[in-house]
Design a protein around this motif. Structure first.
Motif, short mmCIF file in Angstrom:
data_model
loop_
_atom_site.label_atom_id
_atom_site.label_comp_id
_atom_site.label_asym_id
_atom_site.label_seq_id
_atom_site.Cartn_x
_atom_site.Cartn_y
_atom_site.Cartn_z
N ALA A 149 0.83 -1.21 0.00
CA ALA A 149 0.00 0.00 0.00
C ALA A 149 0.86 1.26 0.00
O ALA A 149 0.55 2.25 -0.67
CB ALA A 149 -0.94 0.00 1.21
N GLU A 150 1.95 1.23 0.76
CA GLU A 150 2.85 2.39 0.79
C GLU A 150 3.44 2.64 -0.60
O GLU A 150 3.51 3.79 -1.06
CB GLU A 150 3.98 2.14 1.80
CG GLU A 150 3.52 2.16 3.26
CD GLU A 150 4.63 1.75 4.21
OE1 GLU A 150 5.70 1.28 3.72
OE2 GLU A 150 4.45 1.88 5.44
N CYS A 151 3.89 1.57 -1.26
CA CYS A 151 4.47 1.72 -2.60
C CYS A 151 3.42 2.17 -3.60
O CYS A 151 3.71 2.98 -4.51
CB CYS A 151 5.11 0.40 -3.03
SG CYS A 151 6.56 -0.07 -2.05
N PRO A 161 9.15 4.90 -5.26
CA PRO A 161 9.43 4.68 -3.83
C PRO A 161 10.93 4.51 -3.57
O PRO A 161 11.67 4.01 -4.41
CB PRO A 161 8.67 3.38 -3.52
CG PRO A 161 7.63 3.27 -4.59
CD PRO A 161 8.24 3.88 -5.82
N ASP A 162 11.33 4.93 -2.39
CA ASP A 162 12.72 4.77 -1.95
C ASP A 162 12.85 3.38 -1.33
O ASP A 162 12.47 3.16 -0.18
CB ASP A 162 13.06 5.86 -0.93
CG ASP A 162 14.52 5.81 -0.50
OD1 ASP A 162 15.34 5.19 -1.22
OD2 ASP A 162 14.84 6.36 0.56
N ILE A 163 13.37 2.44 -2.11
CA ILE A 163 13.38 1.03 -1.69
C ILE A 163 14.75 0.65 -1.15
O ILE A 163 15.79 0.93 -1.77
CB ILE A 163 13.02 0.11 -2.88
CG1 ILE A 163 11.61 0.42 -3.39
CG2 ILE A 163 13.15 -1.35 -2.48
CD1 ILE A 163 10.52 0.19 -2.38
N HIS A 164 14.77 0.00 0.00
CA HIS A 164 15.98 -0.53 0.60
C HIS A 164 15.79 -2.04 0.80
O HIS A 164 15.19 -2.46 1.78
CB HIS A 164 16.28 0.15 1.94
CG HIS A 164 16.45 1.63 1.83
ND1 HIS A 164 17.62 2.21 1.39
CD2 HIS A 164 15.58 2.65 2.06
CE1 HIS A 164 17.48 3.52 1.38
NE2 HIS A 164 16.25 3.82 1.78
N PRO A 165 16.27 -2.87 -0.12
CA PRO A 165 16.08 -4.32 -0.01
C PRO A 165 16.61 -4.85 1.32
O PRO A 165 17.69 -4.46 1.78
CB PRO A 165 16.88 -4.88 -1.19
CG PRO A 165 16.90 -3.77 -2.18
CD PRO A 165 16.99 -2.51 -1.35
N LEU A 166 15.82 -5.72 1.94
CA LEU A 166 16.20 -6.26 3.25
C LEU A 166 15.80 -7.72 3.32
O LEU A 166 14.63 -8.06 3.11
CB LEU A 166 15.49 -5.47 4.36
CG LEU A 166 15.62 -6.04 5.78
CD1 LEU A 166 17.07 -5.98 6.26
CD2 LEU A 166 14.70 -5.29 6.75
N TRP A 167 16.77 -8.56 3.60
CA TRP A 167 16.48 -9.97 3.85
C TRP A 167 16.22 -10.12 5.34
O TRP A 167 17.13 -10.04 6.16
CB TRP A 167 17.64 -10.86 3.41
CG TRP A 167 17.32 -12.32 3.57
CD1 TRP A 167 17.58 -13.10 4.65
CD2 TRP A 167 16.62 -13.16 2.64
NE1 TRP A 167 17.10 -14.38 4.46
CE2 TRP A 167 16.50 -14.44 3.22
CE3 TRP A 167 16.07 -12.94 1.37
CZ2 TRP A 167 15.88 -15.50 2.59
CZ3 TRP A 167 15.45 -14.01 0.74
CH2 TRP A 167 15.36 -15.26 1.33
#
Length: 442
Positions: A149-151, A161-167
């Motif tokens: 929803a944020e994206c 969107p400012d995406i920071h991939p996180l495992w």
């Protein structure tokens, strides 16, 4: 991050993930969130937001693989998200059998599907987010929905969107770390001794044609349920367990079950045992636990509720769920071929040979309001989320599952059934559940 850089990485799958992949042997481990919308969402923004979401949470675009008797998550290219989005001009009506909810193959991946259904006549959309249970539990599903929803909001406003991939941290080491070896051993001894003792009425073991039945509890009745439970020293979850048990006994139409010691399964989120809960936890940390219950035919809801509340108090005092953590870890420690596969072979044998499978209640709790933060749709027009709920996973005969989800004070109870189930028994169970729960107009 390029397409090549975003694919091919591989991570070990912890015991919980592996076991939930193998649960496909006995039920469909795909969980769903349904968002009912007045107005039409922006399809292009949704598709783009789905890509943003799987970039931010890489496990969602992975496939599950097994190598050298161990399980792993292997990232797929970002283009794999193309097959994860679908659009239909048909209204969403799973209870009428007009649409089968997505079934995700963990080995093929990706672990997520986003389905948009458009009802032009009613000027309404239904958005269905589906994820494999090996990748997420209900909490992880909701966190994914919030991220989506944020994206979407960013995309519909024309921003990237400012995406920071996180495992995310996966596995149960953080949970085990909060307990001594002695506590883990005691919990394992208590929780590893469960046995299948009854099953839902079935005509065959056919898994085809899954359908759903739904019972809506409006906000005013929901308040009644919470007050009823609280006044009797119980929780709302205790009340649901007691009412479900009573309704099941009635639906089976088997007098011999009264007075018998029967198994009923519940589920809980193990994040409660983490010393520090991370701000984002798109993973699977839910587990089942067993209650042993009995009831006489003349027993009322209060009698059963009193027993359930007492049992649950004891279980909470003994760290319910910890024993299953140890059990899954021990099973996987033996390997897939020597530990996990034999476990599920034994389950299949019991279900097929004896038609026994203890019923399950899953209470997802309150769905966060942020999953519904879709405010604008096509051409910037306003949209309003009317309701959000979770359908029960498709459960194969002789199983039965009741799933409770609550959004803005409105509770939805749903159950699934296949062609092999007795549909009359399903109807009886849901009708009795409605009648047994306080506040019914019946």
């Amino acid at each position: 991050m390029t397409e090549v850089e975003a694919a091919g990485r591989i991570w070990p799958a912890p015991a919980f993930d592996v076991v939930n992949v193998w649960f496909a042997e006995v039920y469909d481990p795909t969980i769903h969130l349904v968002i009912e919308v007045d107005g039409h969402l922006d399809r292009a923004a949704l598709r783009a937001a789905l890509g943003d979401t799987v970039l931010a949470a890489p496990v969602l675009r992975c496939r599950y693989v097994e190598r050298h008797d161990r399980g792993y998550w292997e990232e797929l290219p970002l283009s794999s998200v193309d097959m994860a989005f679908s659009f239909s001009e048909e209204p969403f009506a799973p209870d009428e059998g007009t649409y089968a909810l997505p079934v995700i193959d963990a080995f093929a991946g990706p672990q997520i599907r986003l389905s948009l259904f458009r009802d032009r006549r009613a000027h309404a959309d239904t958005l269905v987010l589906s994820i494999h249970h090996a990748a997420v539990d209900a909490n992880g599903l909701f966190q994914t929905a919030v991220l989506l929803a944020e994206c979407y909001r960013e995309r519909v406003e024309g921003r990237e969107p400012d995406i920071h991939p996180l495992w995310e941290e996966r596995g149960t080491e953080g949970i085990r770390a909060g307990f001594t070896d002695e506590e883990c051993a005691r919990a394992y001894a208590d929780e590893s001794a469960f046995a299948e003792s009854w099953g839902f009425p079935c005509q065959s073991l056919s898994r085809s044609m899954p359908r759903w039945a739904r019972l809506d509890i409006p906000a005013e009745r929901f308040i009644v349920l919470r007050k009823y439970a609280r006044e009797r020293g119980a929780t709302l979850n205790d009340l649901l367990l007691a009412a479900y048990f009573a309704a099941l006994l009635d639906a089976t139409a088997n007098e011999d079950l009264y007075g018998m010691d029967l198994g009923l399964l519940g589920t809980l989120d193990l994040r409660r045992y983490l010393r520090c809960i991370p701000p984002r936890s798109i993973c699977n940390l839910s587990v089942g636990y067993e209650l042993r219950l009995s009831a006489e035919k003349q027993d009322g809801l209060e009698d059963i509720l009193s027993r359930v509340a007492h049992i649950m108090q004891e279980k909470k005092a003994s760290h319910v769920g910890l024993g299953t953590v140890v059990f899954y870890e021990k099973t996987y420690l033996a390997g897939i071929s020597e530990g996990v596969a034999p476990l599920f072979a034994a389950m299949r044998e019991t279900y097929a040979g004896e038609w026994l499978k203890n019923p399950i209640l899953t209470n997802t709790g309150v769905i966060p309001s942020a999953v519904a933060s879709y405010f604008r749709g096509e051409e910037g027009g306003p949209v309003t989320v009317r309701h959000v709920w979770c359908p029960a996973p498709a459960t194969y005969p002789p199983g039965s599952i009741l799933l409770a989800s609550t959004f803005e004070g409105h509770m939805t109870l749903s159950t699934s059934f296949c062609s092999g189930h007795d549909p009359d028994a399903v109807s009886r169970m849901m009708e009795r559940l409605d009648a047994i729960l306080p506040g019914s107009g019946r």
